[in-house]
Design a protein around this motif. Structure first.
Motif, short mmCIF file in Angstrom:
data_model
loop_
_atom_site.label_atom_id
_atom_site.label_comp_id
_atom_site.label_asym_id
_atom_site.label_seq_id
_atom_site.Cartn_x
_atom_site.Cartn_y
_atom_site.Cartn_z
N SER A 27 36.51 38.68 40.16
CA SER A 27 36.08 37.29 40.04
C SER A 27 35.71 36.74 41.42
CB SER A 27 37.25 36.49 39.45
OG SER A 27 36.81 35.31 38.85
N PRO A 28 34.72 35.85 41.49
CA PRO A 28 34.35 35.31 42.80
C PRO A 28 35.49 34.51 43.42
CG PRO A 28 33.26 34.10 41.02
CD PRO A 28 33.93 35.27 40.40
N LEU A 305 44.44 33.97 34.69
CA LEU A 305 45.78 34.49 34.42
C LEU A 305 45.79 35.72 33.50
CD1 LEU A 305 48.09 31.33 34.37
CD2 LEU A 305 47.92 33.13 36.08
N ARG A 328 43.22 36.52 41.32
CA ARG A 328 44.36 36.66 42.25
C ARG A 328 45.06 38.01 42.19
NH1 ARG A 328 46.46 31.00 40.28
NH2 ARG A 328 45.35 31.84 38.49
C1 LIG Z 1 41.24 32.08 46.78
C2 LIG Z 1 40.39 31.73 45.59
C3 LIG Z 1 39.05 31.42 45.77
C4 LIG Z 1 38.24 31.13 44.66
N1 LIG Z 1 36.90 30.93 44.86
C5 LIG Z 1 36.07 30.85 43.79
C6 LIG Z 1 34.66 30.89 43.95
O1 LIG Z 1 34.12 31.09 45.04
N2 LIG Z 1 33.90 30.76 42.83
C7 LIG Z 1 34.45 30.62 41.57
O2 LIG Z 1 33.72 30.50 40.60
N3 LIG Z 1 35.79 30.63 41.41
C8 LIG Z 1 36.60 30.77 42.47
N4 LIG Z 1 37.95 30.90 42.27
C9 LIG Z 1 38.47 31.01 40.91
C10 LIG Z 1 38.62 32.49 40.50
O3 LIG Z 1 37.37 33.15 40.47
C11 LIG Z 1 39.29 32.64 39.12
O4 LIG Z 1 38.44 32.07 38.16
C12 LIG Z 1 40.66 31.96 39.06
O5 LIG Z 1 41.43 32.32 40.20
C13 LIG Z 1 41.43 32.35 37.79
O6 LIG Z 1 41.57 33.74 37.70
P1 LIG Z 1 42.95 34.51 38.14
O7 LIG Z 1 44.08 33.87 37.34
O8 LIG Z 1 42.71 35.94 37.76
O9 LIG Z 1 43.14 34.29 39.61
C14 LIG Z 1 38.80 31.13 43.36
C15 LIG Z 1 40.15 31.40 43.20
C16 LIG Z 1 40.94 31.72 44.28
C17 LIG Z 1 42.39 32.08 44.05
#
Ligand SMILES: Cc1cc2nc3c(=O)[nH]c(=O)nc-3n(C[C@H](O)[C@H](O)[C@H](O)COP(=O)(O)O)c2cc1C
Length: 364
Positions: A27-28, A305, A328
């Motif tokens: 994910s970005p 998540l 994450r």
């Molecule tokens: C450090 C960090 C930076 C993020 N930057 C972006 C981003 O550049 N673009 C975006 O669409 N989402 C961004 N997100 C959201 C993540 O892509 C993702 O959708 C979100 O963390 C939920 O997924 P996870 O529970 O697997 O972390 C960011 C999240 C984190 C933790």
């Protein structure tokens, strides 16, 4: 004995020229480590490690289409040739590990000009060093303490659309095979979609058709410079707030985008307004992806998540999404896909130099 097949480790064709080798996509995630929007050693190590770790594709963090489209001064950018050239090395390194390089093109709109997260994420006023005037669909601010954004004129909007097109062209030249438009999380495109932010009285505000117009114009222009590359849109499926953007509208939009040649909707949610009411728990956004998948022809990625092997297998096996995007957990463990394969007892190729670590650690 042949190992069982897991859905996580089956390939999926996104379009003729783009096939994910498995269903795990990075994910970005903004790193806020760039200077003048250019990638450096941090970005090369960060992204290449995840490619080595076995993800099928990487969607590079929000990469600004113009300097004022950056969230912070540390954001990556792709508004000039110098930046474009530096990404070539990165995309080549990612491809070297059978991973598909993707890039998220972004404009932060009223959420731009902020401190990096570890300095508090507050807005930097246009009069201060490293600050600039922000723009949006109207003059409503995100935080009560922010300087109100300037409402984009139609001419200025056309310039932003052109900036997206030029950025996409550079992304193609730099070697990216997936171009994702950031239409989520309360950034500029979302500021047009959401009635809580968009108060325009012209052709770009009011009705659903008007609020999606800006995004559709960007899609048309970006699409015109793509050849073999796949076009994705990241959307907040709901604003989680009364009077905001809804899941029903997301489904309608998915059908419009599908007609326009978008391949994938990357389904996130929220972050448009401060008063959102959101319950963050395991799989909390998967249902939105499922609804969009069931009611449109787009392929969908679920995110949020998702961090356990069995959990991911279950979501995919139940056809709740076509693949998952992992955020994450990939920061905690760059080799997460290799771990998932091990957990699900699936044989996947490891980097050759790591082969001796592949066996169960208790076996000599
Ligand atoms: C450090 C960090 C930076 C993020 N930057 C972006 C981003 O550049 N673009 C975006 O669409 N989402 C961004 N997100 C959201 C993540 O892509 C993702 O959708 C979100 O963390 C939920 O997924 P996870 O529970 O697997 O972390 C960011 C999240 C984190 C933790």
């Amino acid at each position: 004995m042949e190992k069982k097949k897991s859905i996580v480790f089956t390939s999926i064709k996104i379009k003729e020229s783009v096939t994910l080798k498995n269903r795990i996509v990075m994910s970005p995630m903004c790193q806020y480590q760039a200077t003048d929007g250019e990638p450096n050693a941090w970005h090369y190590i960060h992204y290449t490690s995840r490619a080595v770790g076995g993800v099928a594709a990487i969607i590079q963090e929000a990469t600004a289409i113009s300097p004022e489209g950056r969230i912070s001064n540390g954001d990556l950018g792709i508004w000039n040739k110098r930046q474009m050239k530096r990404y070539k090395k990165l995309t080549a390194a990612i491809k070297n590990h059978q991973c598909i390089p993707g890039i998220q093109l972004a404009h932060a709109g009223r959420k731009a000009s902020t401190e990096v997260p570890w300095l508090g994420r507050t807005q930097i006023a246009p009069t201060e060093q490293y600050g600039w005037e922000t723009v949006s669909s109207s003059t409503l601010r995100f935080n009560p303490d922010d300087t109100p954004p300037k409402s984009l004129s139609i001419d200025a909007m056309k310039e932003v659309v052109k900036d997206f097109k030029k950025a996409a062209k550079r992304a193609v030249k730099a070697g990216y095979e997936i171009i994702e438009l950031h239409a989520a999380h309360g950034y500029l495109i979302h500021q047009f979609l959401s009635p809580l932010i968009n108060r325009r009285k012209d052709d770009y505000g009011g009705s659903f058709e008007n609020r999606i117009r800006f995004l559709c114009e960007i899609v048309t222009e970006v699409k015109s410079v793509l050849t073999t590359q796949s076009l994705w849109v990241r959307l907040s499926a709901t604003d989680w707030a009364k009077g905001g953007w809804t899941t029903e509208e997301s489904i309608l939009l998915a059908n419009v985008l599908c007609e326009m040649g978008v391949d994938v909707m990357d389904v996130s949610s929220g972050a448009a307004v401060l008063n959102q009411k959101i319950v963050v728990e395991k799989n909390y956004q998967v249902g939105f992806a499922t609804q969009i998948k069931q009611q449109s022809q787009l392929l969908v990625g679920a995110v949020g998540l998702l961090f356990e092997s069995e959990q991911i297998e279950k979501v995919l096996d139940a056809k709740q999404a076509d693949f998952v995007l992992i955020g994450r957990e990939l920061l905690r463990d760059p080799y997460f896909p290799l771990r998932v394969a091990n957990d699900l007892d699936v044989e996947v190729p490891w980097p050759i130099s790591y082969e001796r670590a592949k066996v169960n650690r208790f076996v000599k």
